[in-house]
Design a protein around this motif. Sequence first.
Motif, PDB file in Angstrom:
ATOM      1  N   ALA A  25      96.800  66.721 -69.634  1.00 44.19           N
ATOM      2  CA  ALA A  25      95.967  66.241 -68.525  1.00 44.19           C
ATOM      3  C   ALA A  25      95.699  64.741 -68.685  1.00 44.19           C
ATOM      4  O   ALA A  25      95.605  64.235 -69.804  1.00 44.19           O
ATOM      5  CB  ALA A  25      94.659  67.016 -68.497  1.00 44.19           C
ATOM      6  N   VAL A  26      95.587  64.054 -67.559  1.00 41.05           N
ATOM      7  CA  VAL A  26      95.336  62.607 -67.549  1.00 41.05           C
ATOM      8  C   VAL A  26      94.010  62.348 -66.858  1.00 41.05           C
ATOM      9  O   VAL A  26      93.759  62.865 -65.756  1.00 41.05           O
ATOM     10  CB  VAL A  26      96.474  61.860 -66.824  1.00 41.05           C
ATOM     11  N   LEU A  27      93.164  61.548 -67.519  1.00 43.81           N
ATOM     12  CA  LEU A  27      91.870  61.169 -66.955  1.00 43.81           C
ATOM     13  C   LEU A  27      91.762  59.660 -66.970  1.00 43.81           C
ATOM     14  O   LEU A  27      92.044  59.018 -67.982  1.00 43.81           O
ATOM     15  CB  LEU A  27      90.729  61.791 -67.771  1.00 43.81           C
ATOM     16  N   THR A  28      91.331  59.103 -65.866  1.00 46.01           N
ATOM     17  CA  THR A  28      91.186  57.655 -65.744  1.00 46.01           C
ATOM     18  C   THR A  28      89.747  57.333 -65.357  1.00 46.01           C
ATOM     19  O   THR A  28      89.210  57.944 -64.427  1.00 46.01           O
ATOM     20  CB  THR A  28      92.138  57.096 -64.666  1.00 46.01           C
ATOM     21  N   GLY A  29      89.159  56.401 -66.089  1.00 42.67           N
ATOM     22  CA  GLY A  29      87.785  56.044 -65.757  1.00 42.67           C
ATOM     23  C   GLY A  29      87.220  55.025 -66.724  1.00 42.67           C
ATOM     24  O   GLY A  29      87.933  54.485 -67.582  1.00 42.67           O
ATOM     25  N   GLN A  30      85.923  54.762 -66.566  1.00 41.49           N
ATOM     26  CA  GLN A  30      85.215  53.800 -67.410  1.00 41.49           C
ATOM     27  C   GLN A  30      84.350  54.558 -68.415  1.00 41.49           C
ATOM     28  O   GLN A  30      83.652  55.509 -68.045  1.00 41.49           O
ATOM     29  CB  GLN A  30      84.334  52.892 -66.544  1.00 41.49           C
ATOM     30  N   ILE A  31      84.397  54.121 -69.677  1.00 40.12           N
ATOM     31  CA  ILE A  31      83.604  54.781 -70.716  1.00 40.12           C
ATOM     32  C   ILE A  31      82.145  54.367 -70.546  1.00 40.12           C
ATOM     33  O   ILE A  31      81.799  53.183 -70.662  1.00 40.12           O
ATOM     34  CB  ILE A  31      84.113  54.406 -72.114  1.00 40.12           C
ATOM     35  N   ALA A  32      81.303  55.351 -70.265  1.00 39.37           N
ATOM     36  CA  ALA A  32      79.888  55.069 -70.030  1.00 39.37           C
ATOM     37  C   ALA A  32      79.028  55.338 -71.259  1.00 39.37           C
ATOM     38  O   ALA A  32      77.955  54.744 -71.413  1.00 39.37           O
ATOM     39  CB  ALA A  32      79.374  55.905 -68.857  1.00 39.37           C
ATOM     40  N   GLN A  33      79.479  56.236 -72.152  1.00 39.42           N
ATOM     41  CA  GLN A  33      78.639  56.615 -73.287  1.00 39.42           C
ATOM     42  C   GLN A  33      79.501  57.300 -74.342  1.00 39.42           C
ATOM     43  O   GLN A  33      80.511  57.927 -74.024  1.00 39.42           O
ATOM     44  CB  GLN A  33      77.526  57.563 -72.806  1.00 39.42           C
ATOM     45  N   ARG A  34      79.100  57.156 -75.603  1.00 42.39           N
ATOM     46  CA  ARG A  34      79.780  57.844 -76.717  1.00 42.39           C
ATOM     47  C   ARG A  34      78.704  58.419 -77.622  1.00 42.39           C
ATOM     48  O   ARG A  34      77.755  57.733 -77.991  1.00 42.39           O
ATOM     49  CB  ARG A  34      80.667  56.873 -77.485  1.00 42.39           C
ATOM     50  N   GLU A  35      78.843  59.681 -77.985  1.00 42.83           N
ATOM     51  CA  GLU A  35      77.821  60.325 -78.801  1.00 42.83           C
ATOM     52  C   GLU A  35      78.442  61.428 -79.656  1.00 42.83           C
ATOM     53  O   GLU A  35      79.585  61.875 -79.413  1.00 42.83           O
ATOM     54  CB  GLU A  35      76.722  60.925 -77.928  1.00 42.83           C
ATOM     55  N   THR A  36      77.687  61.850 -80.669  1.00 43.81           N
ATOM     56  CA  THR A  36      78.131  62.942 -81.523  1.00 43.81           C
ATOM     57  C   THR A  36      78.057  64.256 -80.757  1.00 43.81           C
ATOM     58  O   THR A  36      77.101  64.518 -80.034  1.00 43.81           O
ATOM     59  CB  THR A  36      77.247  63.030 -82.771  1.00 43.81           C
ATOM     60  N   ILE A  37      79.075  65.101 -80.945  1.00 45.02           N
ATOM     61  CA  ILE A  37      79.058  66.411 -80.284  1.00 45.02           C
ATOM     62  C   ILE A  37      77.959  67.254 -80.918  1.00 45.02           C
ATOM     63  O   ILE A  37      77.907  67.389 -82.144  1.00 45.02           O
ATOM     64  CB  ILE A  37      80.422  67.107 -80.430  1.00 45.02           C
ATOM     65  N   PRO A  38      77.059  67.804 -80.137  1.00 42.09           N
ATOM     66  CA  PRO A  38      75.968  68.611 -80.710  1.00 42.09           C
ATOM     67  C   PRO A  38      76.497  69.741 -81.592  1.00 42.09           C
ATOM     68  O   PRO A  38      77.374  70.506 -81.180  1.00 42.09           O
ATOM     69  CB  PRO A  38      75.243  69.150 -79.471  1.00 42.09           C
ATOM     70  N   GLY A  39      75.962  69.785 -82.809  1.00 37.97           N
ATOM     71  CA  GLY A  39      76.346  70.852 -83.731  1.00 37.97           C
ATOM     72  C   GLY A  39      77.653  70.615 -84.453  1.00 37.97           C
ATOM     73  O   GLY A  39      78.101  71.483 -85.224  1.00 37.97           O
ATOM     74  N   GLN A  40      78.301  69.473 -84.233  1.00 36.95           N
ATOM     75  CA  GLN A  40      79.576  69.187 -84.891  1.00 36.95           C
ATOM     76  C   GLN A  40      79.511  67.786 -85.492  1.00 36.95           C
ATOM     77  O   GLN A  40      79.878  66.807 -84.844  1.00 36.95           O
ATOM     78  CB  GLN A  40      80.739  69.290 -83.905  1.00 36.95           C
TER      79      GLN A  40
END
Length: 536
Positions: free
Chosen positions: A58-73
């Motif tokens: 799959a291909v996704l195109t966009g602007q990165i708005a936020q980066r965070e730790t995956i809850p519980g991982q």
Amino acid sequence: MNGRQRFWRSGDPFIWLTGSAVAIALLMVAGLVGLILVNGLGFFWPAEVVRLTLADGAVLTGQIAQRETIPGQAGQYRIKLKVANRDLYGADFLWVDEAKIARRERPADVLVIERTEWGLLIGTIREIREGGQVVTRGPEAGRQALLDRLPEATRVRREIRRIEKGDIGRVNYAQEQARLQLRRLELRGVTEGPEVTAIRAQQAELAARYQDLAARVAELRQRQTASVLVAADGGRDKEWPLTEVVDVYWPNTMSAAAKVGHYAAKAWEFVSDDPRESNTEGGVLPAIFGTVMMVLIMSVVVTPLGVLAAFYLREYAKQGPFVSAVRIAVNNLAGVPSIVFGVFGVGFFIYFVGGTIDRLFYVEALPTPTFGTGGILWASLTLALLTVPVVIVATEEGLAAIPGGMREASLALGATKLETTVRVVLPAVMPSILTGLILAMARAAGEVAPLMLTGVVKLAPSLPVDGFWPFLHLDRKFMHLGFHIYDVGFQSPNVDAARPMVFATTLLLLTIVVLMNLFAIALRNRLRRKYVIVAI
């Protein structure tokens, strides 16, 4: 006495305690301002567009708005991707686990289109069309064709907006005034005669004028037929008319200077343009205007009211239990929840005073209320009542700090009590009055709850000031930056997309309050130097 006892009795612990309290308070203020600055200033920056190829293809195109730790991982991250294209995907944002990303690219041919509705459109140019016919194909040729046609499309859109908002607005206003004149004559029993005939002739002329303007708008819409066909992710295409394109840019090919220019242009648009898409796009000019105007009207009302009350309590009233009770009541008034003032404003100002004015002076407009509904005048008066205790207390403290010898010297020189008050006491207490006014303005600019009951609206069709007599329309509803923040942040159908605007509007409101306060502080300091009186 040992060293520990001497330390506690020396008073140093209290100094550390008080100093720590000040430090914590400063850190909280700095943290709040820093949070607003970081989120608010970044709102206008043209973020780069990434194209992510996931492990499943799959291909996704966009602007990165936020980066965070995956809850519980722990150690695993995910990014919030602004894919935009709300009308195609149904949502502006997607969460993507970084572990699933196989490849990241920053393609140069990806463009971002800011539309008059449906938010951003992100993709690559497939075709440029005109009148339904393909003019050119491909990202490179399409880019130049788009840039060649966009200025004319923008000019046409602005011309349509000018006609709809300006010319047609004036015709509608004149038609309403003519209708009220006829109604006024009808209430007086005049249904025929030269005056009625003249008004009806004017209405016919206005109706013809309206038809001409509507035809002009239709002609402009039909003349501009250029559109752009954009290829989005998932093989989806979207055709969009250029007359509904606000801006277009290729963020991955922009230089630093171009991004700075884009940032400045968007910041200016934010403070000088009207809102779009339920306030989540466009500018906040009506809200700025409404906020400043409401604070100014409130200041004009609260200053003389508070100063006169303070002068009476301190200079003329016989000090005793009654005056003390009045002071206690005034001080307690400052602690009343602001929504209570809003309820009072609705009951007294709108229903009673406004309803009475309508029955006496605007009978022809009834049952549609003129002053018997929320408006900027009633909102300003409500806030004046809310903030008047601040002005009274500050003025009273200033009057108490003026040495009695100044009054006695003035009276000894033959001045009357009024002359002493106006020429000696009032100038000397002016810094304290301005201190109270500064506090009142800051609180009034940030209040929202009473305004929601007394006149603020999500979108105001017209400003309280325009070119129609009497130019200043105190009965009109208005927009306010504080309510705009609440509306965009909590009432918007797309809260995630609108969140950056919340911080930008908050930063703007903070800036306006600071500027108004700085002006008042500068004026206060000038008066303080002039009269050399410490009266804060």
